[in-house]
Scaffold this active site. Structure first.
Site, PDB file in Angstrom:
ATOM      1  N   GLY A 233       0.786  -1.140   0.792  1.00  7.59           N
ATOM      2  CA  GLY A 233       0.330  -0.303  -0.200  1.00  7.59           C
ATOM      3  C   GLY A 233       0.819   1.300   0.067  1.00  7.59           C
ATOM      4  N   GLY A 270       3.656  -4.031  -3.882  1.00 11.48           N
ATOM      5  CA  GLY A 270       2.984  -3.784  -5.392  1.00 11.48           C
ATOM      6  C   GLY A 270       4.232  -2.456  -6.408  1.00 11.48           C
ATOM      7  N   ARG A 271       2.829  -1.587  -5.924  1.00  8.57           N
ATOM      8  CA  ARG A 271       3.075  -0.548  -6.790  1.00  8.57           C
ATOM      9  C   ARG A 271       4.587  -0.184  -6.552  1.00  8.57           C
ATOM     10  NH1 ARG A 271      -0.969   2.884  -7.769  1.00  8.57           N
ATOM     11  NH2 ARG A 271      -2.624   1.502  -6.672  1.00  8.57           N
ATOM     12  N   ARG A 307      -5.556   3.953 -14.941  1.00 10.66           N
ATOM     13  CA  ARG A 307      -5.706   4.299 -14.295  1.00 10.66           C
ATOM     14  C   ARG A 307      -6.305   5.697 -14.686  1.00 10.66           C
ATOM     15  NH1 ARG A 307      -2.315   5.765 -11.293  1.00 10.66           N
ATOM     16  NH2 ARG A 307      -3.486   5.397  -9.814  1.00 10.66           N
ATOM     17  N   CYS A 337     -14.015   4.214 -27.888  1.00 13.66           N
ATOM     18  CA  CYS A 337     -15.432   5.208 -28.190  1.00 13.66           C
ATOM     19  C   CYS A 337     -16.661   5.412 -27.019  1.00 13.66           C
ATOM     20  CB  CYS A 337     -16.728   4.673 -29.473  1.00 13.66           C
ATOM     21  SG  CYS A 337     -16.130   3.436 -30.677  1.00 13.66           S
ATOM     22  N   GLU A 338     -15.065   6.047 -25.996  1.00 17.02           N
ATOM     23  CA  GLU A 338     -15.929   6.551 -25.053  1.00 17.02           C
ATOM     24  C   GLU A 338     -14.944   7.787 -24.106  1.00 17.02           C
ATOM     25  OE1 GLU A 338     -16.173   3.846 -20.968  1.00 17.02           O
ATOM     26  OE2 GLU A 338     -16.593   2.522 -22.564  1.00 17.02           O
ATOM     27  N   TYR A 366      -0.117  -1.546 -12.185  1.00 16.16           N
ATOM     28  CA  TYR A 366      -1.574  -1.609 -12.446  1.00 16.16           C
ATOM     29  C   TYR A 366      -1.465  -1.149 -13.885  1.00 16.16           C
ATOM     30  CZ  TYR A 366      -1.458  -2.659  -7.734  1.00 16.16           C
ATOM     31  OH  TYR A 366      -1.957  -3.446  -6.261  1.00 16.16           O
TER      32      TYR A 366
HETATM   33  C1  PLP Z   1      -3.357  -4.712  -3.477  1.00 18.25           C
HETATM   34  C2  PLP Z   1      -2.184  -5.880  -2.762  1.00 18.25           C
HETATM   35  C3  PLP Z   1      -1.075  -5.188  -2.379  1.00 18.25           C
HETATM   36  C4  PLP Z   1      -0.122  -4.500  -2.771  1.00 18.25           C
HETATM   37  O1  PLP Z   1      -0.578  -2.473  -3.050  1.00 18.25           O
HETATM   38  P1  PLP Z   1       0.375  -2.160  -3.846  1.00 18.25           P
HETATM   39  O2  PLP Z   1      -0.587  -1.090  -3.034  1.00 18.25           O
HETATM   40  O3  PLP Z   1       0.194  -1.901  -4.786  1.00 18.25           O
HETATM   41  O4  PLP Z   1       1.388  -2.087  -2.359  1.00 18.25           O
HETATM   42  C5  PLP Z   1      -0.669  -6.246  -0.432  1.00 18.25           C
HETATM   43  N1  PLP Z   1      -1.995  -7.433  -0.481  1.00 18.25           N
HETATM   44  C6  PLP Z   1      -2.783  -7.324  -1.020  1.00 18.25           C
HETATM   45  C7  PLP Z   1      -3.091  -8.270  -0.173  1.00 18.25           C
HETATM   46  C8  PLP Z   1      -2.957  -6.813  -1.544  1.00 18.25           C
HETATM   47  O5  PLP Z   1      -4.607  -6.803  -1.888  1.00 18.25           O
END
Ligand code: PLP
Length: 408
Positions: A233, A270-271, A307, A337-338, A366
């Site tokens: 997150g 992730g991000r 996004r 087409c949006e 993403y």
């Molecule tokens: C989506 C997700 C992540 C990664 O979130 P980021 O914002 O990309 O870091 C980690 N753990 C869980 C359980 C998730 O659903």
């Protein structure tokens, strides 16, 4: 200023010529720099960074992180299969998600993954049944919903009591005790993930405090804690936002979880690991003006990069060749087409010609992962750059790929 944009040692225009557009380009050095930065902050011994595959599950991107020693966090059987294909050891893979099917559980059990992050009582029962049938013990964490607000886009907040994720503390306690009665369940600790794209330390501190509170109660009930998974997150800067300092985040977590020195700490970004490495290259098809707006129509669209359309997200966009001269407010839109199909709105951009290449930055997370074939558009190709070398890591889909799975 004039000049040409490079991705590591390769000119963006040369990549567009060689591989075509729209094209996702990932920089290996940028991925590794992010991993190093994050690890630097988490000095607590035994901390493992588990890359959340959903941000960018490309095998080459995963491979870079796996080789650097990261683990993986997956949210579906498909992601589990991809993590294994990318070479992650099952013992470094954790599996989260509110709707794991029996089939997905079986795959994880056969592989012997590090943890199922269980999100409900019924899921726990289903996992126990599957584990018993396969005669494989399931290592589990319970996903705690700490009911904390993270100021972010409402679609990506996950840690509030009105969200579908995790269980509340009292239920976590009850389920942990219940798991102790089954020889097929191996309770390890708690998981918590409060949302995505978070810029403040406070929600993470509140979540960690909630996890620590629950851990104390679990311990008091005689349960042993060997794993603490604090999810992902961490926000990244798309429009100049200030990012969380990994040193501060790491310190907060170390302090909060110091009563459990033997437990392994996991984080699941992730991000944070994959956004910055990615650039979406797209070519200008046409230019047009209305009485109100100046448009450039490019060959990438919301199906390639959702996004902006989905979250109203801002991404830096710049020409691959700077000509200098005055900038004019321009809407960069795709062919779909949006009216929601835009990459950038009212952006100051230099004069552009047909065939010019634009680079949408921070597109590694993403981006391709959320792409579709909407409007029957073949998905873009993906390339990994390392120094002066560029390698195709997913070929462009063709028109026959569009109809390949259809039955007469
Ligand atoms: C989506 C997700 C992540 C990664 O979130 P980021 O914002 O990309 O870091 C980690 N753990 C869980 C359980 C998730 O659903």
């Amino acid at each position: 200023m004039t000049g040409a944009l490079r991705i590591e040692g390769v000119a963006a225009e040369a990549l567009a010529r060689r591989f075509g557009t729209p094209l996702f380009v990932y920089s290996q050095a940028a991925i590794l720099a992010r991993l190093r930065r994050l690890r630097g902050g988490f000095s607590r011994p035994g901390t493992m960074v588990c890359y959340a595959l959903k941000a960018n599950p490309n095998r080459a991107v995963c491979g870079v992180l796996r080789q650097a020693g990261a683990g993986a966090e997956v949210v579906s059987g498909g992601e589990l299969a991809r993590a294994l294909a990318a070479g992650f050891a099952p013992g470094k893979v954790v599996f989260t998600g509110v709707g794991k099917t029996g089939e997905e559980m079986a795959l994880g059990l056969r592989q012997g993954i590090l943890s199922f992050n269980v999100e409900s009582g019924e899921e726990l029962e289903a996992l126990e049944r599957t584990a018993r049938r396969l005669r494989r013990r399931a290592r589990i964490c319970l996903r705690l919903n700490p009911d904390v607000r993270a100021r972010t886009h409402p679609h990506v907040t996950t840690g509030r009591a009105e969200n579908k994720f995790g269980v509340e503390e009292s239920e976590a306690l009850a389920l942990a005790k219940k798991s102790r009665r089954s020889r097929w369940l191996d309770f390890q600790g708690l998981h918590c993930h409060i949302g995505s794209q978070i810029y403040e330390l406070a929600p993470f501190q509140r979540a960690a405090a909630a996890v620590a509170r629950a851990l104390r109660k679990l311990e008091a009930a005689g349960l042993r804690i060997s794993l603490i998974d604090m999810g992902g997150g961490i926000g990244v800067s798309y429009a100049g936002e200030k990012e969380i300092d990994p040193d501060e985040l790491g310190k907060t977590m170390s302090r909060t979880f110091s009563p459990w020195p033997a437990a392994r700490l996991l984080v699941e970004p992730g991000r944070y690991l994959s956004a910055d490495c990615g650039t979406l290259l797209t070519a200008v098809l046409y230019r047009k003006r209305t009485s109100k707006r100046r448009f450039v129509i490019v060959d990438a669209a919301m199906n390639d990069f959702a996004r902006p359309a989905l979250y109203g997200a801002f991404h830096p966009i710049l020409p691959a060749r700077f000509r200098g001269g005055p900038c004019r407010r321009t809407d960069v839109v795709g062919p779909i087409c949006e009216s929601g199909d835009f990459l950038a709105r009212q952006r100051p951009l230099q004069r552009l010609e047909q065939g010019d290449i634009l680079a949408l930055r921070m597109a590694g997370a993403y981006g391709f992962a959320m792409s579709s074939q909407y409007n029957s558009r073949p998905r873009a190709a993906e390339v990994l750059v390392e120094g002066r070398k560029a390698r195709l890591v997913r070929r462009r889909e063709t028109l026959s790929d569009i109809v390949r799975l259809e039955m007469p």
